[in-house]
Design an enzyme around this catalytic site. Structure first.
Site, short mmCIF file in Angstrom:
data_model
loop_
_atom_site.label_atom_id
_atom_site.label_comp_id
_atom_site.label_asym_id
_atom_site.label_seq_id
_atom_site.Cartn_x
_atom_site.Cartn_y
_atom_site.Cartn_z
N ASP A 11 2.00 -5.72 -0.22
CA ASP A 11 2.38 -4.33 0.05
C ASP A 11 1.11 -3.51 0.23
O ASP A 11 0.01 -3.96 -0.11
CB ASP A 11 3.20 -3.77 -1.12
CG ASP A 11 3.61 -2.30 -0.91
OD1 ASP A 11 3.97 -1.95 0.23
OD2 ASP A 11 3.55 -1.51 -1.87
N TYR A 43 -0.04 2.84 4.23
CA TYR A 43 0.03 2.33 5.61
C TYR A 43 0.74 3.31 6.53
O TYR A 43 0.57 3.30 7.73
CB TYR A 43 0.79 1.00 5.65
CG TYR A 43 0.02 -0.23 5.18
CD1 TYR A 43 -1.22 -0.13 4.56
CD2 TYR A 43 0.57 -1.49 5.33
CE1 TYR A 43 -1.89 -1.27 4.12
CE2 TYR A 43 -0.08 -2.64 4.90
CZ TYR A 43 -1.32 -2.52 4.29
OH TYR A 43 -1.97 -3.64 3.87
N CYS A 74 6.91 -4.06 2.11
CA CYS A 74 6.45 -2.75 2.58
C CYS A 74 7.27 -2.40 3.82
O CYS A 74 7.26 -3.17 4.79
CB CYS A 74 4.96 -2.84 2.93
SG CYS A 74 4.28 -1.40 3.75
N THR A 76 6.82 -0.01 6.00
CA THR A 76 5.97 0.31 7.15
C THR A 76 5.44 -0.96 7.81
O THR A 76 5.45 -1.09 9.04
CB THR A 76 4.79 1.21 6.72
OG1 THR A 76 5.31 2.38 6.08
CG2 THR A 76 3.96 1.64 7.91
N CYS A 183 10.84 3.25 1.39
CA CYS A 183 9.47 2.85 1.05
C CYS A 183 9.54 2.17 -0.30
O CYS A 183 10.20 2.68 -1.22
CB CYS A 183 8.56 4.09 0.98
SG CYS A 183 6.91 3.74 0.30
#
Length: 258
Positions: A11, A43, A74, A76, A183
């Site tokens: 992550d 990120y 993660c 993103t 998230c």
């Protein structure tokens, strides 16, 4: 089919430990290696190319550690890089993306809220998923500032409370009945979010679903461990103290440059 190699998880920092906890709870005997790329968090503010490069760097390190599958813990990184990771590497990947489907399917008000990073909300994968639910109004909000506060150990600070109020109040006013946390850092904010939201609004995160998906992949393709220790190893490239605290000071955290 037996496979005693570890599960790799990465992550953009400590948030993915919310995913790790679900995996470890469901599969306590499996060895896990967790990479917290806190030096490069968040990120969500980076370009797609940067996110892909960081995701490949993390993958290369986990492959050197002989991992049998990799969980991209993660949102993103998943929404921006999972396709490129699957094309480049011959190892199974499990991604995590905002759980729009259960929220949109079950919403009575046909209005749901999504709190996520900018990188997730502008990604092609997120927008493709959102378009499948055109009868549902989606109120999306970038959680500017939330990840840096969590990463710096200021999870329960006045700044955090103020930011959460400013992000959630418009969603409440818009009559959402589901809030999707997009998230992996955000599940750690659930107690504070619950204090702000009315009781009828349900919160959804992806941790349990990712753990079940990991279990299924081990069963069908990769193989379970035959060992019984399930020892987790945690690496971070910044703020080891914050990672140790979020893990309840139960595990060793190794600071490593990567």
């Amino acid at each position: 089919m037996d496979n005693n190699q570890p599960i790799g998880i990465f992550d953009s920092g400590i948030g993915g430990t919310s995913i790790w906890k679900e995996i470890h709870q469901l599969l306590p005997h499996e060895k896990t290696i967790y990479l917290a790329d806190s030096k490069n968090a968040p990120y969500g503010q980076k370009s797609k190319d940067e996110i892909i490069a960081l995701s490949m760097k993390n993958t290369d390190l986990l492959l050197k550690m002989n991992c049998k599958l990799i969980v991209v813990a993660c949102n993103t990184a998943t929404t921006n890089a999972i396709r490129e990771l699957r094309e480049k590497y011959d190892i199974p990947f499990i991604g995590i993306e905002p759980a729009i489907k259960p929220a949109a399917t079950n919403s009575k008000t046909q209005t749901i809220g999504i709190l996520a990073t900018q990188g997730t909300l502008i990604s092609e994968l997120f927008n493709k998923t959102a378009q499948q639910f055109q009868n549902t109004k989606i109120i999306d909000q970038v959680g500017h500032g939330l990840v840096p506060l969590i990463e710096s150990g200021k999870m329960n600070s006045p700044e955090m409370t103020q930011l959460l109020h400013s992000y959630l109040t418009p969603m409440i006013d818009a009559n959402i009945d589901y809030l999707v946390l997009g998230c992996s850092h955000y599940p750690y904010l659930i107690p504070q979010i619950k204090a702000i939201l009315p009781n009828h609004i349900q919160i959804i995160d992806s941790g349990e679903a990712v753990a079940k998906q990991t279990q299924n992949l081990l069963k069908e393709k990769v193989g379970f461990t035959t060992e019984k220790n399930g020892k987790p190893i945690f690496y971070t490239n910044a703020n080891p103290k914050v990672l140790m605290e979020i893990l309840g000071n139960k595990y060793d955290v190794v600071e490593k440059d990567f």
